[in-house]
Design an enzyme around this catalytic site. Structure first.
Site, PDB file in Angstrom:
ATOM      1  N   TYR A 146       0.837  -1.211   0.000  1.00  0.00           N
ATOM      2  CA  TYR A 146       0.000   0.000   0.000  1.00  0.00           C
ATOM      3  C   TYR A 146       0.870   1.258   0.000  1.00  0.00           C
ATOM      4  CZ  TYR A 146      -3.796   3.156   1.409  1.00  0.00           C
ATOM      5  OH  TYR A 146      -4.721   4.174   1.466  1.00  0.00           O
ATOM      6  N   LYS A 152       1.107   3.930  -3.129  1.00  0.00           N
ATOM      7  CA  LYS A 152       0.658   5.325  -3.022  1.00  0.00           C
ATOM      8  C   LYS A 152       1.813   6.299  -3.264  1.00  0.00           C
ATOM      9  CE  LYS A 152      -3.783   4.925  -2.077  1.00  0.00           C
ATOM     10  NZ  LYS A 152      -4.815   5.499  -2.948  1.00  0.00           N
ATOM     11  N   PHE A 184     -14.001  -1.779  16.455  1.00  0.00           N
ATOM     12  CA  PHE A 184     -14.432  -1.426  17.814  1.00  0.00           C
ATOM     13  C   PHE A 184     -15.949  -1.234  17.871  1.00  0.00           C
ATOM     14  CE2 PHE A 184     -10.174   0.646  19.395  1.00  0.00           C
ATOM     15  CZ  PHE A 184      -9.582  -0.608  19.404  1.00  0.00           C
ATOM     16  N   GLY A 241      -1.372  -4.366  20.606  1.00  0.00           N
ATOM     17  CA  GLY A 241      -0.266  -3.822  21.405  1.00  0.00           C
ATOM     18  C   GLY A 241      -0.807  -3.257  22.705  1.00  0.00           C
ATOM     19  N   THR A 280      -0.787   6.110  18.326  1.00  0.00           N
ATOM     20  CA  THR A 280      -1.804   7.149  18.111  1.00  0.00           C
ATOM     21  C   THR A 280      -2.276   7.202  16.664  1.00  0.00           C
ATOM     22  OG1 THR A 280      -0.234   8.906  17.538  1.00  0.00           O
ATOM     23  CG2 THR A 280      -0.708   8.580  19.901  1.00  0.00           C
TER      24      THR A 280
END
Ligand code: UDP
Length: 323
Positions: free
Chosen positions: A147, A151, A193, A207, A212
């Site tokens: 990917y 890109k 989620f 992890g 973030t």
């Protein structure tokens, strides 16, 4: 005066389909092309009676031509880590061959062109937040390289067509985006989620959850694309939300919005998972007068109904197939 016509490759995908809606709302006629590898016709079902809209099942890795267009938006590509890992070679092809073919159309018809690039161009960034001038820290041979390098190559081809053929090009570097029409099972963090929280299953934090991401709601993201398309900027522009969350914080927001009692369960971190990601959007603010308006909690609330319905449909399909 004839109506402007826009081509959207990957038009049946998550971002592509929202872009089709926004272009139609702006008065364009729109032709979406998609090979339906990860895109879904259901994303465009609401446009079936729209006379200014057409979907063609086309693989952009082969040369193609849908007639004269004024804009080309090249959005075709598997985009979730799960999808591009499953379809690694197709991802490399659409970033390379597909990009040549989309640019050939822009060149042929003198159309303006915008390609969806990615924050993955920065890899696991050593500069934080990421400015457009940062060249990145990408593993060229790791599992994400199909990917990331596709890109980055797409960016190189785009700049080459601008420099050598004077095509009027734009490069949007897209950061994590979420909202309705994401596939429930595409493996990205927000659908995972939401699905887990709504089912009352453990949320799988990979992890320790200290990595973030910065999440942009889809309507903000699309507004950024439209403004960039109308600008005269040829160098990359970050389009993303600069509010940064740890993945653990993100899990807690999802639990709050879904009012779920699910617990958090840690699983191994995928190889080369970037430790931090946050756009510096100074350029987009100055150049486009654009910045996101919808914070994570509001965006999750706006997405809730969609994820509930998607889950119901999945349950109904399971029930039908086990009958
Ligand atoms: N992630 C997670 N649990 C999941 C799915 C993803 O903890 O069920 C993490 C993943 O390891 C990454 C972040 O969430 O650190 C964002 O992952 P995603 O696949 O959405 O996109 P990425 O930003 O990695 O391309």
């Amino acid at each position: 005066m004839s109506q402007s016509r826009a081509l959207v490759t990957g038009g049946a995908g998550f971002l592509g389909s929202h872009l089709c809606d926004a272009l139609l709302a702006e008065g364009y006629s729109v032709i979406a092309v998609d090979n339906l590898l990860t895109g879904r016709q259901s994303n465009l079902h609401h446009l079936r009676n729209e006379t200014r809209f057409e979907l063609r099942e086309i693989d952009v890795n082969q040369p193609f031509d849908c007639g004269k267009v004024d804009y080309v938006f090249h959005f075709a590509s598997p985009a979730s880590p799960v999808d591009y890992t499953v379809h690694g070679i197709a991802t490399l092809k659409v970033g390379s061959l597909g990009t040549f073919h989309a640019l050939d159309i822009a060149h042929r018809y003198g159309a303006k062109y915008l390609v969806s690039s990615t924050s993955e161009s920065y890899g696991d960034p050593l500069e934080h937040p990421q400015k457009e001038t940062y060249w990145g820290n990408v593993n060229p041979i790791g599992p994400r390289s199909v990917y990331d390098e596709a890109k980055r190559f797409a960016e190189a081809v785009t700049m080459a067509y601008h420099r050598y053929h004077e095509v009027d090009t734009r490069l949007a570097r897209i950061f994590n985006t979420y909202g309705p029409r994401m596939q429930l099972n595409d493996g990205r963090v927000i659908p995972n989620f939401m699905k887990q929280a709504l089912r009352g299953e453990d949320l799988t934090v990979y992890g320790d959850g200290s990595q973030t991401r910065s999440f942009c709601y889809v309507s903000d993201e699309i507004e950024g694309f439209l403004r960039l398309a109308k600008s005269a900027e040829h160098l990359p522009v970050n389009i993303g939300n600069p509010t940064e969350f740890t993945i653990l914080e993100c899990a807690k927001r999802v639990l709050a919005v879904t009012v779920s009692k699910s617990k958090i369960h840690h699983q191994p971190l995928p190889v080369d998972d970037p430790k931090q990601r946050c756009p510096d959007i100074t350029k987009a603010k100055a150049l486009l007068g654009w910045e996101p308006k919808i914070d994570l909690e509001s965006g999750l609330r706006l997405s809730l109904e969609y994820f509930r319905k998607a889950l119901q449909e999945e349950n109904a399909n399971h029930a039908r197939s086990s009958d």
